[in-house]
Design a protein around this motif. Structure first.
Motif, PDB file in Angstrom:
ATOM      1  N   ALA A  21       0.848  -1.205   0.000  1.00  0.00           N
ATOM      2  CA  ALA A  21       0.000   0.000   0.000  1.00  0.00           C
ATOM      3  C   ALA A  21       0.880   1.250   0.000  1.00  0.00           C
ATOM      4  N   ARG A  22       1.877   1.287   0.864  1.00  0.00           N
ATOM      5  CA  ARG A  22       2.761   2.465   0.927  1.00  0.00           C
ATOM      6  C   ARG A  22       3.573   2.608  -0.358  1.00  0.00           C
ATOM      7  N   GLY A  23       4.032   1.481  -0.896  1.00  0.00           N
ATOM      8  CA  GLY A  23       4.849   1.527  -2.110  1.00  0.00           C
ATOM      9  C   GLY A  23       4.058   2.032  -3.309  1.00  0.00           C
ATOM     10  N   LEU A  24       2.816   1.583  -3.447  1.00  0.00           N
ATOM     11  CA  LEU A  24       1.989   2.070  -4.556  1.00  0.00           C
ATOM     12  C   LEU A  24       1.687   3.551  -4.379  1.00  0.00           C
ATOM     13  N   ALA A  25       1.438   3.960  -3.131  1.00  0.00           N
ATOM     14  CA  ALA A  25       1.156   5.375  -2.877  1.00  0.00           C
ATOM     15  C   ALA A  25       2.384   6.232  -3.201  1.00  0.00           C
ATOM     16  N   GLY A  27       4.458   5.691  -5.422  1.00  0.00           N
ATOM     17  CA  GLY A  27       4.573   5.766  -6.877  1.00  0.00           C
ATOM     18  C   GLY A  27       3.483   6.589  -7.531  1.00  0.00           C
ATOM     19  N   GLY A  28       2.614   7.194  -6.731  1.00  0.00           N
ATOM     20  CA  GLY A  28       1.621   8.114  -7.290  1.00  0.00           C
ATOM     21  C   GLY A  28       0.197   7.605  -7.292  1.00  0.00           C
ATOM     22  N   HIS A  29      -0.013   6.356  -6.913  1.00  0.00           N
ATOM     23  CA  HIS A  29      -1.384   5.855  -6.839  1.00  0.00           C
ATOM     24  C   HIS A  29      -2.080   6.397  -5.596  1.00  0.00           C
ATOM     25  N   THR A  30      -3.370   6.628  -5.704  1.00  0.00           N
ATOM     26  CA  THR A  30      -4.183   6.783  -4.500  1.00  0.00           C
ATOM     27  C   THR A  30      -4.524   5.372  -4.046  1.00  0.00           C
ATOM     28  N   VAL A  31      -4.297   5.097  -2.770  1.00  0.00           N
ATOM     29  CA  VAL A  31      -4.465   3.733  -2.269  1.00  0.00           C
ATOM     30  C   VAL A  31      -5.514   3.703  -1.161  1.00  0.00           C
ATOM     31  N   LEU A  32      -6.479   2.813  -1.325  1.00  0.00           N
ATOM     32  CA  LEU A  32      -7.426   2.510  -0.261  1.00  0.00           C
ATOM     33  C   LEU A  32      -6.912   1.249   0.423  1.00  0.00           C
ATOM     34  N   ALA A  33      -6.718   1.323   1.738  1.00  0.00           N
ATOM     35  CA  ALA A  33      -6.094   0.217   2.477  1.00  0.00           C
ATOM     36  C   ALA A  33      -7.148  -0.437   3.365  1.00  0.00           C
ATOM     37  N   ALA A  34      -7.645  -1.595   2.931  1.00  0.00           N
ATOM     38  CA  ALA A  34      -8.740  -2.252   3.644  1.00  0.00           C
ATOM     39  C   ALA A  34      -8.215  -3.306   4.600  1.00  0.00           C
ATOM     40  N   PRO A  40      -3.169   2.135  12.343  1.00  0.00           N
ATOM     41  CA  PRO A  40      -2.833   3.390  13.009  1.00  0.00           C
ATOM     42  C   PRO A  40      -1.909   4.283  12.182  1.00  0.00           C
ATOM     43  N   ASP A  41      -1.046   3.675  11.367  1.00  0.00           N
ATOM     44  CA  ASP A  41      -0.049   4.463  10.645  1.00  0.00           C
ATOM     45  C   ASP A  41      -0.023   4.007   9.190  1.00  0.00           C
ATOM     46  N   ALA A  42      -1.099   4.339   8.457  1.00  0.00           N
ATOM     47  CA  ALA A  42      -1.248   3.791   7.106  1.00  0.00           C
ATOM     48  C   ALA A  42      -0.186   4.341   6.151  1.00  0.00           C
ATOM     49  N   GLY A  43       0.204   5.598   6.316  1.00  0.00           N
ATOM     50  CA  GLY A  43       1.215   6.193   5.438  1.00  0.00           C
ATOM     51  C   GLY A  43       0.612   7.263   4.534  1.00  0.00           C
ATOM     52  N   VAL A  47      -5.343   5.659   2.280  1.00  0.00           N
ATOM     53  CA  VAL A  47      -6.592   5.964   2.976  1.00  0.00           C
ATOM     54  C   VAL A  47      -7.149   4.674   3.588  1.00  0.00           C
ATOM     55  N   PRO A  48      -7.210   4.578   4.915  1.00  0.00           N
ATOM     56  CA  PRO A  48      -7.703   3.344   5.534  1.00  0.00           C
ATOM     57  C   PRO A  48      -9.205   3.135   5.293  1.00  0.00           C
TER      58      PRO A  48
END
Ligand SMILES: NC(=O)c1ccc[n+]([C@@H]2O[C@H](COP(=O)([O-])OP(=O)(O)OC[C@H]3O[C@@H](n4cnc5c(N)ncnc54)[C@H](OP(=O)(O)O)[C@@H]3O)[C@@H](O)[C@H]2O)c1
Length: 218
Positions: A21-25, A27-34, A40-43, A47-48
């Motif tokens: 999730a952090r790596g894709l973010a 690189g410019g992706h918007t990431v939804l982290a399910a 607590p610390d998504a990065g 977006v959790p």
């Protein structure tokens, strides 16, 4: 160019899922982290999305997208499962076997059933798998069996998606991480490792290429 539609990573509380999730973010992706557990610390750029069960996940995703003014996801990465070593298969606690089937195999089908309808034609759905899906490992029998089953699950999902309505088909892929991911101390003394960056690069290759193969190894 990176799609403005978010990538939804499921299992984002896990070792690999959180890093992907952090790596894709990064690189410019918007990431939804399910994840069912709190993040607590998504990065940055992650977006959790909290959820309880697979059948409530689509509404949880829609609610977060509506709240943050985001489009619905255009890709899913399923990083569900993991690895552990324990008793030989014949000695394994039956409840643990049943729990592993549920978490490593049935959970993937439940999540795919819930999320594939959110995706559009040609959108990627990438399932992460591990070396145990291809190699018998003593003490990890349930992981090997569910991993091998997961590989076939992805093949069937891909085949059936294409047969049902080819022009509307989601493209299902399996990304097999053939070695321990660097830094995960649960892998005792691995012969080789893969860095998170290698995994993310391979994943981006599958996400960004409509003609990516059904199975990719990294
Ligand atoms: N770690 C490695 O070195 C490594 C190496 C090669 C391949 N892989 C592959 O990477 C993938 C993820 O592994 P990992 O090491 O990150 O595992 P992990 O740290 O155990 O995380 C797996 C995640 O799966 C989610 N999960 C578990 N049961 C679930 C269920 N029933 N329904 C929905 N979600 C569930 C959990 O999230 P919540 O409970 O919070 O929802 C958990 O955070 C696996 O496919 C594995 O084979 C990992």
């Amino acid at each position: 160019m990176t799609s403005p539609r978010p990538v939804l990573v499921v299992g984002a509380s896990g070792y690999v899922g959180s890093r992907v999730a952090r790596g894709l973010a990064a690189g410019g992706h918007t990431v939804l982290a399910a994840a069912r557990r709190p993040l607590p610390d998504a990065g940055d750029g992650v977006v959790p999305v909290g959820y309880e069960r697979a059948d409530t996940l689509p509404d949880a995703v829609r609610a977060v997208c509506a709240r943050d003014g985001l489009p619905l996801p255009g890709a899913v990465v399923a990083s569900i499962g993991g690895w552990h070593k324990g008793a030989a298969l014949l000695d394994e606690d039956p409840d643990r076997w049943t729990a592993t089937l549920a978490s490593h195999l049935t959970a993937h089908l439940d999540v795919a059933r819930a999320l594939a309808p959110l995706l559009g034609p040609g959108d990627p759905y990438v399932v992460l798998n591990g070396a145990a899906s291809r190699e018998a490992m003593a003490g990890s029998g349930a992981i090997c069996v569910t991993g091998a089953g997961l590989a076939m699950l992805v093949q069937v999902l891909r085949l059936e998606a294409g047969q049902a309505e080819p022009s509307r088909a989601v493209r299902f892929h399996e990304l097999v991480i053939d070695h321990a991911v660097a830094g995960d101390d649960r892998n005792a003394d691995p012969a080789q490792t893969r860095t998170t960056a290698q995994v993310v690069t391979a994943l981006r290759g599958v996400l960004d290429d409509a003609a990516a193969p059904a199975v990719t190894h990294v």
